[in-house]
Scaffold this motif. Sequence first.
Motif, PDB file in Angstrom:
ATOM      1  N   VAL A   1       4.863 -45.973 -32.750  1.00  0.00           N
ATOM      2  CA  VAL A   1       5.318 -46.082 -31.701  1.00  0.00           C
ATOM      3  C   VAL A   1       5.708 -45.377 -30.781  1.00  0.00           C
ATOM      4  O   VAL A   1       6.717 -44.243 -30.879  1.00  0.00           O
ATOM      5  CB  VAL A   1       6.751 -47.196 -31.999  1.00  0.00           C
TER       6      VAL A   1
ATOM      7  N   GLY B   1       2.551 -49.752 -29.041  1.00  0.00           N
ATOM      8  CA  GLY B   1       2.800 -49.294 -30.556  1.00  0.00           C
ATOM      9  C   GLY B   1       1.245 -48.691 -31.380  1.00  0.00           C
ATOM     10  O   GLY B   1       0.158 -49.734 -30.480  1.00  0.00           O
TER      11      GLY B   1
ATOM     12  N   SER C   1       2.221 -54.378 -38.142  1.00  0.00           N
ATOM     13  CA  SER C   1       1.536 -54.881 -36.917  1.00  0.00           C
ATOM     14  C   SER C   1       0.347 -55.731 -36.850  1.00  0.00           C
ATOM     15  O   SER C   1       0.507 -56.596 -35.442  1.00  0.00           O
ATOM     16  CB  SER C   1       0.415 -52.878 -36.914  1.00  0.00           C
TER      17      SER C   1
ATOM     18  N   LEU D   1       8.834 -51.760 -33.613  1.00  0.00           N
ATOM     19  CA  LEU D   1       7.584 -52.871 -32.846  1.00  0.00           C
ATOM     20  C   LEU D   1       8.904 -54.299 -33.809  1.00  0.00           C
ATOM     21  O   LEU D   1       7.620 -55.760 -32.314  1.00  0.00           O
ATOM     22  CB  LEU D   1       6.829 -52.780 -34.071  1.00  0.00           C
TER      23      LEU D   1
END
Length: 488
Positions: free
Chosen positions: A38, A67, A245, A291
């Motif tokens: 990040v 990110g 992610s 995130l």
Amino acid sequence: MNRKLAFSVLTGVLTASLFAGTGLSALAQKSSQTYAIVFKKNLPSNYEEIISKAGGNVLRTLPKIGGLEVESSDPGFLKNLKGVSGIQAANIEMKQKLDFKKVDPSTTDGQPVTDIPQADEIYSYWDYQWDIKRITHNGDSYNIETGGTEKNGQVKHKAIVGVIDTGIDPDHPDLKANIVGGENFVPAGADAGETGDPNDIMDRVGHGTHVAGSIAANGKVKGVGPDLGIRVYRVFPESGSAPNSWITDAIIQAADDNVDVINMSIGDFDAISRYNFQGTGSYSDIADILLWKRAIKYAIGKNVTVVVAAGNESLNLNNPTEITDYMNQEYGYLGFKYKGATMEVPGQIPGVITVSSSNEWSTDKIAFYSNYGTKSIDVTGPGGDNGPVYDETRDLSQRDFHYRTLSTWPTYLDPYFTSNLKGYALLNGTSMASPKVAGIAGVIKAANPDLKPSQVAALIRKTSVDMGKRGTDQLFGAGEANAYNALK
């Protein structure tokens, strides 16, 4: 860290378990590892060069939240990033693994339900849907708002719920009229059968189909909003892992697709404080937490109400010592040593509606598996359990699956082990509680499209049915969410 679909771990159902922890144990088994990175602000224009110089390769970009998902075979990759001033946090990316944990019904497990008719033998399963009947006031909420309008067999959806999960059965007769699209975030090669087709939203597991039915089924079973639209975001392959992610990427896409509500029956624990792994150094999960925070903030900023499951570890989420003890007990054998703060994500991320699980038979006890906590639980939703005898004895042979919740199941999968039903299944967990509240948020938005997420959340809390101790409490939050009260 232990990201898992929020089924009840204690009842032998589907779980997603973290076996790699920080990922360091996996390094001994394979040549590369993935990382969450990040940046302090936006991704710099030379981010690929930065990552390449450090010995990594970019797998996924999340430009709207600054990110990256990165792969590297260099064990010193994180150290190589320390000199980069623009990076706020980086850690080895957490992964989840899906496993069916079935207990042989003939030995210690409860017996499967066989007294519910098959779908071709019955007009409606309404009498078996204690959960939906209760929160819709026996269907009275449908007379106020269903989430859309039907005309000549076509549905016009007034609100859309994004389901971030394992996918959906796109041809299920109770669901197909309400599916408005979706996207697959699982890349090619995640498992043997994964092609990475972005249009492949087919559910290989069953969890997502069950969740979607609780929200918007309209057939043999009914959801909270039988005319709500469902947009599907598949983040889990049939087997293997779902990195953070992929999930945050799906949150961003759902927000950009202008869904009104997101449901995530997903939960994990990420360490805020640093922890030790096999004496090799100290680590944290700050990049993962950032995130989550940024993705959810982005969604709320796009006027999306985010509803999440509280998780199924039977933990007080506001007791740091209890969570630390749990983490050490769960992962100590792998070489992890936790001392400081750990948080449940996304359940303790600001702005979400966090849902514990109630049951059919008690207004004083939540489901035995459900997490709780005064500062963490907003409301409860009916997620079911194994009945009062099991709750009292914890005798596996006394589990009564009738007390679980009935919803849709992929028509092409074998019956789930709790019953012999085809196309439908009895499940329990905060996974089953969360979509009920997401459905309530959906019909609220259908009736009141100008309400902001904070207003939707406030209305759900205000109109919930008080359970447990009078007023807000650590088990039920403000109470059990109720569609009829919210719409009335």
